[in-house]
Design a protein around this motif. Structure first.
Motif, mmCIF file in Angstrom:
data_model
loop_
_atom_site.group_PDB
_atom_site.id
_atom_site.type_symbol
_atom_site.label_atom_id
_atom_site.label_comp_id
_atom_site.label_asym_id
_atom_site.label_seq_id
_atom_site.Cartn_x
_atom_site.Cartn_y
_atom_site.Cartn_z
ATOM 1 N N PHE A 65 0.849 -1.186 0.000
ATOM 2 C CA PHE A 65 0.000 0.000 0.000
ATOM 3 C C PHE A 65 0.888 1.240 0.000
ATOM 4 O O PHE A 65 1.892 1.290 0.719
ATOM 5 C CB PHE A 65 -0.894 0.025 1.245
ATOM 6 C CG PHE A 65 -1.816 -1.158 1.359
ATOM 7 C CD1 PHE A 65 -3.099 -1.098 0.838
ATOM 8 C CD2 PHE A 65 -1.403 -2.325 1.977
ATOM 9 C CE1 PHE A 65 -3.953 -2.191 0.950
ATOM 10 C CE2 PHE A 65 -2.243 -3.421 2.092
ATOM 11 C CZ PHE A 65 -3.527 -3.343 1.567
ATOM 12 N N TYR A 66 0.497 2.227 -0.795
ATOM 13 C CA TYR A 66 1.247 3.477 -0.884
ATOM 14 C C TYR A 66 0.317 4.669 -0.655
ATOM 15 O O TYR A 66 -0.869 4.612 -0.985
ATOM 16 C CB TYR A 66 1.879 3.652 -2.271
ATOM 17 C CG TYR A 66 2.747 2.510 -2.732
ATOM 18 C CD1 TYR A 66 4.122 2.504 -2.496
ATOM 19 C CD2 TYR A 66 2.195 1.444 -3.436
ATOM 20 C CE1 TYR A 66 4.915 1.459 -2.939
ATOM 21 C CE2 TYR A 66 2.985 0.388 -3.880
ATOM 22 C CZ TYR A 66 4.352 0.413 -3.629
ATOM 23 O OH TYR A 66 5.128 -0.638 -4.075
ATOM 24 N N ILE A 77 5.695 9.376 -3.307
ATOM 25 C CA ILE A 77 4.983 8.115 -3.123
ATOM 26 C C ILE A 77 5.609 7.414 -1.933
ATOM 27 O O ILE A 77 6.765 6.980 -1.984
ATOM 28 C CB ILE A 77 5.060 7.238 -4.381
ATOM 29 C CG1 ILE A 77 4.515 7.992 -5.598
ATOM 30 C CG2 ILE A 77 4.293 5.933 -4.174
ATOM 31 C CD1 ILE A 77 4.671 7.247 -6.910
ATOM 32 N N MET A 78 4.837 7.311 -0.852
ATOM 33 C CA MET A 78 5.344 6.754 0.395
ATOM 34 C C MET A 78 4.843 5.317 0.580
ATOM 35 O O MET A 78 3.685 5.006 0.295
ATOM 36 C CB MET A 78 4.898 7.604 1.582
ATOM 37 C CG MET A 78 5.226 9.091 1.454
ATOM 38 S SD MET A 78 6.998 9.421 1.292
ATOM 39 C CE MET A 78 7.603 8.786 2.862
ATOM 40 N N ILE A 95 8.752 0.053 4.620
ATOM 41 C CA ILE A 95 7.682 0.780 5.307
ATOM 42 C C ILE A 95 8.187 2.128 5.818
ATOM 43 O O ILE A 95 9.230 2.214 6.472
ATOM 44 C CB ILE A 95 7.111 -0.045 6.469
ATOM 45 C CG1 ILE A 95 6.505 -1.351 5.937
ATOM 46 C CG2 ILE A 95 6.052 0.741 7.234
ATOM 47 C CD1 ILE A 95 6.082 -2.313 7.016
ATOM 48 N N GLY A 96 7.437 3.200 5.464
ATOM 49 C CA GLY A 96 7.776 4.536 5.911
ATOM 50 C C GLY A 96 8.753 5.267 5.017
ATOM 51 O O GLY A 96 9.050 6.444 5.250
ATOM 52 N N ILE A 157 -2.276 4.137 -3.710
ATOM 53 C CA ILE A 157 -2.070 3.101 -4.715
ATOM 54 C C ILE A 157 -1.957 1.763 -3.994
ATOM 55 O O ILE A 157 -1.269 1.655 -2.969
ATOM 56 C CB ILE A 157 -0.795 3.340 -5.552
ATOM 57 C CG1 ILE A 157 -0.928 4.598 -6.403
ATOM 58 C CG2 ILE A 157 -0.506 2.136 -6.459
ATOM 59 C CD1 ILE A 157 0.330 4.947 -7.175
ATOM 60 N N PHE A 158 -2.649 0.782 -4.522
ATOM 61 C CA PHE A 158 -2.506 -0.582 -4.032
ATOM 62 C C PHE A 158 -1.785 -1.387 -5.105
ATOM 63 O O PHE A 158 -2.144 -1.324 -6.287
ATOM 64 C CB PHE A 158 -3.872 -1.214 -3.748
ATOM 65 C CG PHE A 158 -3.794 -2.696 -3.506
ATOM 66 C CD1 PHE A 158 -3.334 -3.180 -2.295
ATOM 67 C CD2 PHE A 158 -4.166 -3.593 -4.487
ATOM 68 C CE1 PHE A 158 -3.247 -4.548 -2.069
ATOM 69 C CE2 PHE A 158 -4.089 -4.955 -4.271
ATOM 70 C CZ PHE A 158 -3.624 -5.440 -3.053
ATOM 71 N N ALA A 159 -0.759 -2.123 -4.700
ATOM 72 C CA ALA A 159 0.007 -2.923 -5.652
ATOM 73 C C ALA A 159 -0.053 -4.393 -5.273
ATOM 74 O O ALA A 159 0.139 -4.753 -4.107
ATOM 75 C CB ALA A 159 1.457 -2.452 -5.696
#
Length: 210
Positions: A65-66, A77-78, A95-96, A157-159
């Protein structure tokens, strides 16, 4: 027009238009269909809160998840949450961290355009990248990016990632760091943008067998 072609890492290759049929993995088709069911009544990327992702341990391990932020006029984009399987492929937990920084100067020019196109178009992006593990076995990484918006811009954004090798077993440890990936499929899902539920048989219908 086919969405398949070899794309060398140093090419600025176009994204070809495609429909859901270009997606190979059943799990990713299910995710795309769920996204389309939310997109259809709105005709734009839906809110993330409506997605309500449900996945088992294996599927969640291959999902990321972003959050898309705008800070001082710059898009960032985190990485909110990263699957353990993908962390093994990259050799580090992200993460982060900002995605471009996490990818590094070698991979960022190859991978960042995929996310940028997803944000620019507000549509799903699907790629199949050809890789080789440390033992030179071929591995295909199938990537599906799903955008979500607040009605004004893309905010999440979900990848989903699927990996498969014709050799069956392969070494996933630092897979993304071994060699630059080559995209053999690079597509934006911009055709047949509607959700069609699977046909169901009405209890009133007569079924005849011959």
């Amino acid at each position: 027009m086919s969405a398949k072609r070899d794309i060398l890492p140093d090419e600025t290759a176009p994204f070809l238009g495609a429909s859901i049929e270009v997606v190979r993995a059943i799990q990713q088709r299910d995710l795309l269909n769920r996204w389309l069911s939310l997109y259809t009544p709105l005709q734009h990327a839906p809110p993330f809160e409506e997605f309500r992702l449900e996945c088992n341990e294996t599927d969640c391990a291959a999902a990321v998840f972003y959050t898309v932020k705008i800070e001082n006029g710059r898009q960032r984009i985190m990485i909110d949450n990263g699957g353990t399987r993908l962390a093994k492929a990259y050799g580090a937990i992200g993460i982060g961290r900002e995605l471009s920084e996490y990818l590094g100067p070698r991979l960022a020019p190859v991978i960042m355009p995929l996310y940028e196109e997803c944000i620019r178009r507000g549509l799903p992006v699907y790629t199949v990248s050809r890789l080789h593990d440390r033992d030179k076995r071929k591995v295909d990484l199938e990537r599906l990016l799903l955008p979500f918006s607040d009605g004004q811009r893309i905010t999440r954004i979900f990848a989903s990632f699927e990996t498969i090798s014709p050799d069956g077993h392969f070494e996933i440890e630092k897979l993304m760091r071994e060699r630059l990936p080559i995209d053999v499929v690079r597509a934006v899902i911009d055709k047949k943008l509607y959700f069609t539920p699977p046909p169901r048989i009405s209890p009133r219908d007569k079924i005849e067998f011959e």
